[in-house]
Design an enzyme around this catalytic site. Structure first.
Site, short mmCIF file in Angstrom:
data_model
loop_
_atom_site.label_atom_id
_atom_site.label_comp_id
_atom_site.label_asym_id
_atom_site.label_seq_id
_atom_site.Cartn_x
_atom_site.Cartn_y
_atom_site.Cartn_z
N PRO A 2 4.35 -66.82 -11.54
CA PRO A 2 3.04 -66.12 -12.13
C PRO A 2 2.06 -65.98 -10.82
O PRO A 2 1.79 -67.16 -10.29
CB PRO A 2 2.56 -67.07 -13.13
CG PRO A 2 3.99 -67.60 -13.92
CD PRO A 2 4.69 -67.89 -12.69
N GLU A 3 1.83 -64.80 -10.80
CA GLU A 3 0.72 -64.45 -9.70
C GLU A 3 -0.57 -64.11 -10.19
O GLU A 3 -0.74 -64.09 -11.56
CB GLU A 3 1.31 -63.64 -8.59
CG GLU A 3 2.47 -64.29 -7.85
CD GLU A 3 3.03 -63.10 -6.88
OE1 GLU A 3 2.27 -62.39 -6.23
OE2 GLU A 3 4.37 -63.51 -6.70
N HIS A 92 11.25 -78.06 -23.61
CA HIS A 92 10.44 -78.09 -22.33
C HIS A 92 9.04 -77.60 -22.86
O HIS A 92 8.04 -77.13 -21.60
CB HIS A 92 11.24 -76.94 -21.42
CG HIS A 92 12.49 -77.10 -20.96
ND1 HIS A 92 12.99 -78.31 -20.32
CD2 HIS A 92 13.40 -76.28 -21.12
CE1 HIS A 92 14.23 -78.36 -20.12
NE2 HIS A 92 14.53 -77.14 -20.64
N ARG A 111 10.71 -76.02 -15.19
CA ARG A 111 10.76 -76.75 -13.89
C ARG A 111 9.97 -77.82 -13.52
O ARG A 111 9.94 -78.78 -12.66
CB ARG A 111 10.68 -75.93 -12.58
CG ARG A 111 11.90 -74.79 -12.76
CD ARG A 111 11.52 -73.69 -11.61
NE ARG A 111 12.87 -72.71 -11.56
CZ ARG A 111 12.81 -71.48 -11.39
NH1 ARG A 111 11.85 -71.02 -10.55
NH2 ARG A 111 14.04 -70.79 -11.56
#
Length: 274
Positions: A2-3, A92, A111
């Protein structure tokens, strides 16, 4: 991944859905994601209301009514989703904040590189080291003159890593750096001092064009990203370079190639980008 466009999409979604909601419950299943003891983290969040959410670079900041603010960084695989409280909790999911309208804010991260941190609002800039970040590329104060002056401070740096340097410009990452340089016809390995004035203007123009367009299309869901409503973005359908190795260039039909710059891939047209 994500940017800026993806994070801005999440922020706008949270302002739409969660503004004014009171936090009635907190569950932390992975303590390393937060920066406090889970019991203290929970205590400081309970019964506070969400005043507003804003973005700085790739960081989400949720300001609360009790003088505290949450800083959330999605890093590579994080999601911050507003969802019904009785919906299935996915594996998660590391932090859940129950809201007074029966919905939850859930932080999910496959992650586990991201974080959810709580600071007094007056100290969030210090806590998240926001002063080390470069200018916001979509602010009116980020002009071609400002961009040109910044480039002069890093004459020997290669242009793609520089665009991704959060201390140089805030919010641009691997995907949008590729797209900006493709549209500006600039090779990602070019050094700043080799760029001519029209090329600098072209890069600046594409920054100002591509990032807002990606926001309008809710960002790019090339990996795990979704908006605050759990829906994917649409901009990845319009990508011209990123992750298109072997595909024909939309301008000259040469094949897009991929190279490594440091530990990151760069996708570009070897014919159009010089």
């Amino acid at each position: 991944m994500p940017e800026l466009p993806e994070v801005e999409t999440v922020v706008r979604g949270l302002n739409k859905f969660a503004r004014g909601r009171r936090i009635t419950g907190v569950k932390v299943s992975l303590p390393k994601i937060i920066n406090l003891n889970p019991a203290l983290f929970r205590k400081r969040l309970l019964n506070s209301r969400i005043l507003c959410t804003e973005r700085r670079a790739k960081i989400i900041m949720i300001h609360l009514s009790n003088g505290y603010s949450l800083g959330v960084h999605l890093k590579m695989s994080g999601r911050l989703v507003y969802t019904k409280g009785n919906s299935t909790i996915e594996k998660h999911t590391h932090v859940i904040m129950n809201l007074d309208n029966g919905f939850d804010l859930r932080y999910w991260d496959l992650r586990q590189f991201g974080y959810v941190r709580l600071f007094p609002t007056g100290k969030i800039s210090e806590g998240l080291k926001l002063d080390l970040l470069g200018p916001e590329p979509l602010e009116k104060s980020f002009t071609i003159n400002k961009f040109t002056e910044l480039l002069k401070t890093r004459p020997h740096t290669r242009i793609k890593p520089l665009l991704m340097d959060q201390g140089f410009i805030a919010g641009i990452g691997n995907l949008y750096a590729d797209e900006i340089l493709y549209c500006a016809r600039v090779h990602p390995l070019r050094r700043v001092n080799s760029l001519k004035e029209p090329e600098i203007k072209g890069i600046f123009r594409e920054i100002k064009k591509i990032l807002p367009e990606a926001i309008r299309k809710r960002g790019s869901s090339v990996e795990l990203y979704v908006g605050a409503d759990g829906k994917p973005g649409e901009y990845h359908k319009y990508l011209k370079a990123y992750s298109r190795e072997g595909a024909p260039c939309s301008r000259c039909r040469a094949k897009i190639i991929r190279i490594k710059i440091g530990q990151r891939s760069a996708y570009f047209c070897p014919k159009c980008q010089r």
